[in-house]
Write an enzyme that holds these catalytic residues in place. Structure first.
Site, PDB file in Angstrom:
ATOM      1  N   GLY A 385       0.807  -1.215   0.000  1.00 21.12           N
ATOM      2  CA  GLY A 385       0.000   0.000   0.000  1.00 21.12           C
ATOM      3  C   GLY A 385       0.839   1.263   0.000  1.00 21.12           C
ATOM      4  N   GLY A 408      -1.154  -6.946   2.365  1.00 20.02           N
ATOM      5  CA  GLY A 408      -0.840  -8.245   2.975  1.00 20.02           C
ATOM      6  C   GLY A 408      -0.974  -9.393   1.978  1.00 20.02           C
TER       7      GLY A 408
END
Ligand code: ADP
Ligand code: 3PG
Ligand code: MG
Length: 430
Positions: A385, A408
């Site tokens: 991100g 993730g």
């Protein structure tokens, strides 16, 4: 650009494990939305799990990247006459209704982006949801309320999965960002739809993510260079381990580099380090040899803040009062040269505290170097991100081959882990 479209056109075969040598690529493939014919979509109720977990401020979506990334699948379905029942989580509510995590603002933004009616029901599987599903017309989208308002979601509870599955006969998982979670709306639901005789397929975004993070990196054009940075080595060690046998070079930056500096016996002052990972860093350096490249200089300051004055020093000249906030100018040049040699680049993790202007230079320089190399025909894949945000800040997002929508999930996939949300999809026929 050329490499992007060629790969994209050929991207029907993919593995559902990341490209690790510990977990070799499986030849098995999953069914794709693109393989369903018009007769399988028209007049059907299609369940779509997207990752619409976007940042909100004051009830307004502040970054709609994930919503936009879901549009190709939604547009395909609505234009083929499906009635779309759309599901997502948002944030981490504690298994109960919490209005701060309502998907209502997401429905508003989606309605602005999609040229078909988007309905929203403040309920997930109750009577109101039942009624909204029953009243949904072909070509329309109904967004159900946050799946995590129900405790059965994260528990992958069978009863919840079956309830959700009762709303449609086709299940499309397009939530790459949540594919590493075995939840009712990402895993159990696919089992239930299949048991009911339906089909569970990968949507366009999921397909694209797997094509680039999987296929493109499993069979990279060489030289294959990875750039790893960010705050901690510990959160990314599995990825580093998985990448090491595959890459031709691994450039290290960010606070992660500090732990390697400690392993070299260098002074790191008050920098962010992980003392318990020094041995591991040393072992990695031994194994990797010249393929592992560390910064030769850094930007330091006595404090990390937006109004700090940073100065560049060689990595051997860091003072006990210094904090390392970024890679230095010589490292920027070195990394740029190495990136110029690569034909495949994977980038995960900023080179410094790029959120603060005095420590942003290294990350922006790397972003620009990767974009320039991509312009020359290399394939570039960005995961994480913060790295995606850094690419945006550098103004190069549109020049990179693929920016993952998963944080993730991309790390788990790259470390070779199986993604439950993919594993559970229908197998490709034949
Ligand atoms: P991604 O989201 O791309 O995977 P991470 O979450 O691993 O990246 O790391 C991003 C964070 O790392 C950023 O908030 C950045 O400020 C921080 N970071 C990078 N370099 C340093 C450093 N030298 N010291 C402290 N934090 C750093
Ligand atoms: C993410 O933002 O990484 C995904 O939406 C998954 O969210 P989670 O970490 O709360 O499961
Ligand atoms: Mg991050």
């Amino acid at each position: 650009m050329g490499s992007r479209s060629a790969l994209w056109r050929s991207g029907t075969l993919f593995s559902f494990r990341g490209p690790s040598t510990c977990n070799p690529i499986r030849p098995m493939s999953k069914r794709l939305l693109r393989t369903l014919g018009p007769e399988q979509l028209k007049g059907r109720r299609v369940l779509v799990r997207a990752d619409l977990n976007v940042p909100l401020a004051g009830g307004v979506v502040t970054d709609d990247t994930r919503i936009r990334a879901s549009l190709p699948t939604l547009e395909h379905l609505t234009s083929h006459g499906s009635a779309v029942i759309l599901m997502s989580h948002l944030g981490r509510p504690k298994g109960g209704v919490d209005p701060t995590f309502s998907l209502a603002p997401v429905a508003d933004r989606l309605q602005e982006l999609l040229e078909v009616p988007v309905r929203f029901v403040p309920d997930t599987v109750g009577d109101a949801a039942d009624a909204a599903v029953a009243g949904l017309r072909d070509g329309e989208v109904l967004l159900l309320e946050n799946t995590r308002f129900l405790p059965g979601e994260t528990a992958n509870e069978e009863a919840l999965a079956r309830r959700l599955a009762s709303y449609g006969s086709v299940y499309v998982n397009d939530a790459f960002g949540t594919a590493h979670r075995a939840h009712a709306s990402t895993a159990g639901i696919a089992e239930a739809v299949k048991e009911n005789g339906g089909v569970a397929v990968a949507g366009f975004l999921l397909e694209r993510e797997l094509a680039f993070l999987g296929d493109a990196l499993a069979r990279p054009d060489r030289p294959y260079l990875a750039i790893m940075g960010g705050a901690k080595i510990s959160g990314k060690i599995d990825v580093v381990e998985a990448l090491l046998p595959q890459v031709d070079r691994l450039l290290i930056g960010g606070a992660m580099a500090n732990t390697f500096f400690l392993a070299l016996g260098l002074e790191v002052g008050g920098s962010l380090v992980e003392d318990d990972r020094v041995e591991m860093a040393r072992a990695l350096m031994d194994r990797a040899g010249e393929r592992l490249v560390l910064p030769v200089d850094c930007r330091v300051s006595e404090r990390i803040s937006g109004d700090a004055t940073s100065r560049a020093v060689s990595r051997a000249e860091v003072a006990p009062t210094d904090i390392i906030g970024d890679i230095g100018p010589e490292t920027e040049s070195l990394y740029r040269e190495l990136i110029q040699e690569a034909r495949t680049v994977l980038w995960n993790g900023p080179m410094g505290v790029f959120e603060l202007e005095p420590f942003a230079s290294g990350t922006l320089a790397v972003a620009r170097a990767v974009a320039d190399r991509t312009d020359q025909g290399a394939v570039s894949v960005v995961g994480g991100g913060d790295s995606a945000a850094a690419a945006e800040a550098a103004g190069v997002s549109g020049r990179l081959t693929h920016i993952s929508t998963g944080g993730g999930a991309s790390l788990e996939f790259l470390s070779g882990a199986e993604l439950p949300g993919v594993a559970v999809l229908s197998d490709e026929e034949g």
